[in-house]
Design an enzyme around this catalytic site. Structure first.
Site, mmCIF file in Angstrom:
data_model
loop_
_atom_site.group_PDB
_atom_site.id
_atom_site.type_symbol
_atom_site.label_atom_id
_atom_site.label_comp_id
_atom_site.label_asym_id
_atom_site.label_seq_id
_atom_site.Cartn_x
_atom_site.Cartn_y
_atom_site.Cartn_z
ATOM 1 N N ASP A 10 2.675 2.494 2.713
ATOM 2 C CA ASP A 10 2.764 3.191 3.991
ATOM 3 C C ASP A 10 3.285 2.237 5.048
ATOM 4 O OD1 ASP A 10 1.770 5.855 3.626
ATOM 5 O OD2 ASP A 10 -0.193 4.970 3.258
ATOM 6 N N CYS B 286 0.826 -1.219 0.000
ATOM 7 C CA CYS B 286 0.000 0.000 0.000
ATOM 8 C C CYS B 286 0.852 1.257 0.000
ATOM 9 C CB CYS B 286 -0.913 0.057 1.217
ATOM 10 S SG CYS B 286 -2.035 -1.311 1.343
ATOM 11 N N CYS C 231 3.416 8.557 2.462
ATOM 12 C CA CYS C 231 3.011 9.806 1.836
ATOM 13 C C CYS C 231 3.025 10.957 2.841
ATOM 14 C CB CYS C 231 1.621 9.647 1.242
ATOM 15 S SG CYS C 231 0.390 9.249 2.481
ATOM 16 N N CYS D 103 -3.868 6.464 7.569
ATOM 17 C CA CYS D 103 -2.549 6.881 8.049
ATOM 18 C C CYS D 103 -2.583 7.072 9.567
ATOM 19 C CB CYS D 103 -2.115 8.189 7.389
ATOM 20 S SG CYS D 103 -1.819 8.042 5.630
#
Lengths: 403, 300
Positions: free
Chosen positions: B37, B35, B62, B106
């Site tokens: 992250d 993904c 990100c 996140c």
């Protein structure tokens, strides 16, 4: 014009100011419907004809009636593929590649749900196709082949002329999504066996919202939109006159700049790429560097993530794009990077720089100057990066629990 | 481009506590490289009083992943381990003045890194029970796995039921095709086929005449009633709504608790507006009270 360095021309391009000027009368004095019998649109029909001629010339079509104006590249792609299925109801198979643009890929995935068989040609580590495999898939069951002329992410060129010949021999229709190639590489359709080709105006300095489907004379066709007689009944709906005029002008300018694009712009691209690769460790070019569009460079930066790179580039006034999952809100990095087997730790950090004739050498120097610091900053935050480079055996040193 | 808050940008461009803490005695590594992250959280915990003395992060991810990591370390420094475990992903998002729905994961990753680090400090095994799928409903940030599991567990068979159980599809409704696809797949597993017509009959919209037939007091009562009926859903998320003023077709409300400052506030307002229009049978605009003209505020 917005200040900054725009290196995202595969996403969209600036409309040339000269083109804007040519468009404007068609919003005001010449706003009439080209189909009407009065003076408010008496020049419109003529302007459309000129535009059609210019586009015909840019792609080397035999007849100007082979140009059908659409609302965008996606509409041209959908029209081509759905027409082939409708016109040949007994043929249930489609051949595409795994690296097509979503305009083709998503449509074909939907068609799979509707019962069609979609063969997706795979690519090798440099994004190249296996033509023997392709040949073995062509049959009297194939309704259409749709292969992009150039990949939007890496710029890799596909041998569509050769592939169209092979399809022709097998009695199969051939379509190519050429939105990235038209205006950047010379095209002469009349000397090929390509039956259909898609163009998108905003990729070559015309506005958004205008596209073209090239349809070879004699190709069996079923319209997507039926209604009025526009485009000889092949695409109903009142013509987007101002944008058609603009696309005609853009085609004319693209011919003038074709040589410039393949010499000067290409040299700028090469300078940027060399400069970055010299200054940044653990970075590599993706796709096929020996066979690609003159304006595109896609560089994977290992152990950092693309959206973060783009945000830092943007802070420096530099516009580019990335194949990371985060930039699109999806859960996987770019399907093009994955298809070439680029590892996740590099695929998420892939950045595409795409040039136009408006870029300058000064801009390239500024980007070469800015990029190394950005990568260094993000690598300092990365769990894969040590003091002076990647940690030893990065994939083993950091193994997060899936969350 | 994402609509990141200034606070997110601040913590991305100038992250706090970047890098590994020296002599760390609690380490949590979570995330998914596919993904894009992943995060390593290192803590130094005082073994006498369980206070987190220092926290550091190393993140592959990100802008919002880096900002969430930075926010997490700022929040938990100085806390006891037990207190830190009470930090929710919503706390992390709130600290950053909100995150776009696509990026809420996140903040979830931040919370999970913390749990993993604490487990590591205590010599326990941390197991992740959370699986993430493709985002289906963007209004309420509901992913495919969540919908699939809910449909399976509760034998759901209509889009309406999915909305009632998960909220997915309750906003702009653009994701109904995606929800129908999940229903089709899961129902096929149990040998049924999805039938769009099996939907509960559409609610009868009151005739527009009903609106004009009400006194303004009746009308306000009706508005209160609608808000009351929506309250349990809002409260389930730690929020609430309060009616402030009715001015013609414009209804001013206050979003309270988790609803205020929430990225989904506008979607929630949209949902309230939709319900009010259905109930009152007239065009209604629901506007945050903060946008009320000054003169009206003064006049009460």
């Amino acid at each position: 014009m917005t200040k900054g360095i725009y290196l995202d021309n595969n996403a969209t391009t600036m409309v040339d100011p000269k083109i804007v000027e040519k468009m404007l009368p068609f919003f005001s004095e010449q706003f009439g419907n080209p189909s009407s019998m009065h003076n408010f649109g008496n020049k419109v029909g003529h302007a459309l004809k000129t535009a059609r001629k210019n586009i015909q010339k840019l792609i080397g079509a035999e007849h100007d009636s082979e140009i059908i104006f659409t609302s965008c590249g996606t509409e041209a792609d959908s029209t081509a593929i759905l027409s082939a299925l409708k016109a040949q109801p007994d043929r249930k198979e489609i051949i595409i590649t795994v690296v097509e643009h979503p305009a083709v890929l998503t449509l074909c995935e939907q068609l799979e749900k509707d019962g069609y068989i979609v063969h997706k040609l795979e690519v090798d580590a440099k994004g190249r196709l296996d033509l023997n495999k392709y040949n073995s898939l062509l049959s009297d069951q194939t309704a259409i082949v749709s292969v992009m002329w150039a990949n939007n992410e890496t710029g890799t060129l596909f041998p569509v002329i050769e592939m169209a010949e092979m399809a022709f021999k097998a009695g199969v229709l051939f379509h190519t999504d050429a939105v990235q190639a038209v205006g950047k590489v010379p095209i002469d359709l009349q000397s090929t066996k390509i039956d259909m080709l898609s163009i998108s105006g905003h990729k070559l300095h015309a506005p958004k919202g205008i596209g073209v489907l090239y349809l070879r004379r004699g190709t069996r066709f079923r319209p997507l939109l039926r209604g009025g007689h526009q485009e000889r009944g092949r695409r109903a709906g009142t013509e987007n006159t101002a944008s058609i005029v603009a696309l005609g002008e853009a085609a004319k300018m693209a011919m003038e700049y074709m040589n410039h694009e393949n010499t000067y712009v290409k040299a700028l691209r090469d300078k940027l790429e060399d400069g970055i690769l010299k200054a940044v460790p653990n970075a590599f070019v993706t796709g096929d560097p020996d066979n690609r569009l003159p304006n595109t460079s896609n560089i994977a930066f290992e152990y950092i993530e693309g959206e973060a790179i783009l945000m830092l580039l943007n802070k420096e006034g530099i516009a580019a794009s990335s194949g990371s999952a985060c930039t699109s809100g999806s859960l996987e990095p770019s399907h093009v990077m994955r298809a070439m087997g680029i590892p996740y730790t590099a695929a998420h950090g892939s950045v595409r720089f795409s040039f136009s004739r408006y870029n300058t050498e000064k801009e390239v120097d500024a980007v070469i100057e800015a990029v190394p610091m950005i990568m260094e900053k993000l690598r300092k935050l990365s769990p894969y990066w040590g003091d002076n480079g990647p940690v030893e055996e990065p994939e083993k040193a950091f193994q997060p629990t899936y969350a | 481009m994402w609509d990141y808050s200034e606070k997110v940008k601040e913590h991305f461009f100038d992250p706090k506590n970047a890098g590994a803490v020296e002599n760390a005695n609690a380490i949590g590594e979570v995330g998914s490289i596919s993904c894009g992250d992943a995060l390593r959280l290192t803590l130094r915990v005082d073994e006498g009083n369980d206070v987190i003395e220092d926290a550091g992060f190393q993140t592959f991810g990100c802008g919002s992943a880096i900002a969430s990591s930075s926010a997490l370390t700022e929040i938990i420094k100085g806390m006891t381990v037990d207190k830190a475990l009470d930090v929710t992903n919503q706390d992390i998002a709130d600290f950053l003045d909100g995150l776009p729905p696509e990026k809420m994961h996140c903040s979830v990753m931040g919370r999970e890194a913390l749990q993993a680090a604490v487990a590591n400090y205590r010599g326990e095994e941390w197991e992740d029970d959370h699986e993430e799928g493709a985002l289906i409903c963007k209004c309420f940030a509901i992913d495919a796995v969540m919908i699939e599991d809910t449909v399976r567990a509760n034998n759901l068979s209509t889009v309406e039921e999915v909305t009632n159980y998960t909220k997915a599809g309750g906003g702009c409704s653009s994701c109904h095709e995606g929800i129908e696809e999940i229903l089709t797949m899961v129902m096929a597993e149990r040998g049924e086929s999805f039938n769009a017509a099996a939907k509960a009959p559409a609610k009868q919209k009151p005739a527009p005449a009903a609106a004009s037939g009400m006194t303004s007091l009746q009308r306000i009562r009706r508005i209160e009633m609608v808000l009351e009926s929506m309250r349990p859903t809002l409260k389930a998320d730690g929020g609430d709504v309060e009616l402030v003023e009715v001015e013609g077709n414009t209804i001013y409300v206050n979003m309270i608790g988790a609803c205020s400052g929430c990225q989904l506030a506008s979607a929630t307002l949209g949902g309230i507006q939709q319900r009010l229009m259905e109930e009152l049978g007239e065009f209604i605009k629901v506007v945050p009270a903060s946008q009320m003209p000054q003169a009206m505020k003064a006049g009460g």
